[in-house]
Design a protein around this motif. Structure first.
Motif, PDB file in Angstrom:
ATOM      1  N   ASP A   1       0.830  -1.210   0.000  1.00  0.00           N
ATOM      2  CA  ASP A   1       0.000   0.000   0.000  1.00  0.00           C
ATOM      3  C   ASP A   1       0.862   1.257   0.000  1.00  0.00           C
ATOM      4  O   ASP A   1       0.520   2.264  -0.630  1.00  0.00           O
TER       5      ASP A   1
ATOM      6  N   SER B   1      -4.718  -5.837  -0.297  1.00  0.00           N
ATOM      7  CA  SER B   1      -4.243  -4.499   0.039  1.00  0.00           C
ATOM      8  C   SER B   1      -4.025  -3.670  -1.222  1.00  0.00           C
ATOM      9  O   SER B   1      -4.450  -2.512  -1.314  1.00  0.00           O
TER      10      SER B   1
ATOM     11  N   TYR C   1      -4.102  -1.360   3.675  1.00  0.00           N
ATOM     12  CA  TYR C   1      -3.503  -2.219   4.706  1.00  0.00           C
ATOM     13  C   TYR C   1      -4.578  -2.866   5.569  1.00  0.00           C
ATOM     14  O   TYR C   1      -4.522  -4.065   5.868  1.00  0.00           O
TER      15      TYR C   1
ATOM     16  N   GLY D   1      -6.446  -5.608   3.575  1.00  0.00           N
ATOM     17  CA  GLY D   1      -5.584  -6.776   3.407  1.00  0.00           C
ATOM     18  C   GLY D   1      -5.460  -7.592   4.675  1.00  0.00           C
ATOM     19  O   GLY D   1      -5.500  -8.837   4.645  1.00  0.00           O
TER      20      GLY D   1
END
Length: 463
Positions: free
Chosen positions: A241, A400, A419, A422
């Motif tokens: 990310d 992500s 984030y 994910g």
């Protein structure tokens, strides 16, 4: 980590409130102390550069520092898991022969990859002088070697040395800081070199066998590939990310073709600091309890226990897994609540851009699920199911990345969502994998992952 976990557990049980506080503090120091020191040193370096370097030089220094950490983590990732596994196998049989050669080979492989990546980024893509580029490449190589060595020192329980080495390196770098940028980079390299030297000396003093080849039980080809891939996927999952957001709206160019996103980088890195209490909990409580339960299961399988007794041990192991999950979620949820409430005062205290609060808060939620992923992948490593570990981290990485693209136009409001998404998906996958593997554990031990039944190569289970 389970060995030190036993000691900390005994400290917490036998020392009352003081023992509990001491075990928690020591556990946090061991599990995340070096990383915490690194983050604090980086924040200190950034504060120093703001006061003494021009804005353009400050951005260049920030970019070089961030990319050095990123490239070193990537270069070390294919080697870390494999090297720790091989060294741990030699420690288990109490035979150090071959370990120095293994370590030298792992460090050399990671360093070569770091040299290639560093040369490509700092030598070809950056508008740095020759001296600056050379120092940046050297920093990448030394950081990579530290990434490889530190887990090995953890495996031999040299926890204090790791922390002291990081502290000594930070102190040396801080004492040598000076302008211009070349001298700033040189100071950081000097501190990193001190840390690396202390770690190398400690490692060599412990593994004092002659440097030569010896019979080493290498994992099968599939396991070998899976461990390398899982190591890289775990690093990519945390960084993807940030990689993508370096090119998102609000990012800035620095040091030539490099880009950084200070708002997201600051918020997400601060959010990741909330992982420290959960890491200490895993070290002191959850892995230790799981190790006890797993040993009971193995003892039942290798002894004279009946199938009923083996099944009872398996159910006990499943109960421990559920209890530890609940404990982790409860503790980290408390940290999440406190972090959300005190986000604004924290950013005011640090003088950080308050737009990073979005990244901070979303990252804090993601850390909760990230800890679940870490906990479950530890269990999967006990089960020797590295295909499952790779699947978990790959789901983290892919989700992500896709989430970052989906919220591309949200700007700062979407920072940290990649984030978080994910981590949530990876936690669900990890829970599914662990539940299925624990349910089938008796079969895995006796047949599915038993080399005497299916061989050590082609027929072992991928998942």
């Amino acid at each position: 980590m389970a060995g030190i976990g036993f000691r900390l557990n005994n400290m917490a049980r036998g020392g009352g409130l003081v023992g509990i506080a001491g075990a928690a503090g020591y556990g946090a120091l061991i599990s995340a102390g070096p990383w915490l020191l690194t983050v604090l040193a980086t924040i200190g370096l950034e504060t120093w550069t703001k006061a003494r370097l021009a804005p353009g030089q400050q951005h260049d220094m920030l970019a070089v520092t961030v990319y050095c950490f990123c490239l070193s983590a990537v270069a070390a990732s294919p080697v870390n898991l494999l090297s720790v596994r091989l060294v741990a196998d030699r420690l288990f049989v109490k035979d150090q022969m071959g370990v120095p050669a293994l370590l030298l080979g792992g460090i050399a492989a990671a360093s070569l990859l770091a040299l290639v990546l560093g040369s490509l980024v700092f030598g070809a893509l950056c508008a740095l002088s020759f001296i600056q580029a050379s120092l940046a490449i050297l920093l990448v190589i030394w950081l990579t070697q530290i990434w490889v060595i530190s887990p090995l020192l953890t495996a031999i329980e040299q926890y204090r040395i790791i922390f002291l080495a990081y502290a000594a390196g930070a102190a040396v770098a801080g004492g040598l800081l000076a302008t211009p940028v070349e001298r700033t980079l040189a100071a950081v390299c000097a501190g990193t070199g001190v840390t690396l030297a202390i770690l190398l000396v400690t490692l060599r003093r412990y593994f004092c066998a002659p440097l030569g080849r010896a019979a080493v039980d290498l994992p099968g080809r599939k396991t070998f590939v899976l461990m390398i891939a899982a190591g890289f996927a775990s690093t990519a999952a945390i960084w993807i990310d940030k990689w993508l957001l370096w090119f998102a709206p609000g990012s800035v160019a620095a040091a030539g073709s490099l880009r950084v996103n200070p708002i997201n980088d600051h918020g997400s890195f601060l959010g990741l600091l909330t992982i420290v209490p959960g890491m200490a909990l895993i070290l002191i409580v959850t892995e230790t309890r799981f190790d006890h339960a797993f040993r009971r299961m193995l003892s039942a399988c290798t002894g004279t226990a009946t199938l009923t007794a083996i099944e009872q041990a398996r159910r006990g192991l499943a109960g421990v897994i559920f209890y530890d999950l609940r404990l982790t979620v409860i503790l980290q949820s408390l940290i999440v609540g406190l972090s959300w409430v005190f986000a604004v005062p924290l950013f005011d205290l640090l003088g950080a851009d308050t737009r990073g609060i979005f990244a901070f808060r979303n990252t804090v939620i993601g850390v909760l699920f990230h800890l679940v992923v870490l906990q479950k992948t530890i269990y999967l490593a006990y089960y020797d199911l590295f295909g499952c570990i790779l699947l978990v981290w790959t789901s983290f990485c892919v989700t992500s990345g896709l989430m970052v693209w989906a919220q591309w136009q949200l700007g700062v409001a979407g920072f940290g969502l990649g984030y978080m998404a994910g981590a949530i998906v990876a936690a669900a996958v990890a829970l599914t994998m662990v539940s299925k593997a624990t349910q089938d554990l008796t079969y895995l031990l006796f047949v599915g992952n038993n080399p005497s039944m299916v061989g050590s190569g082609h027929h072992r289970l991928w998942i």
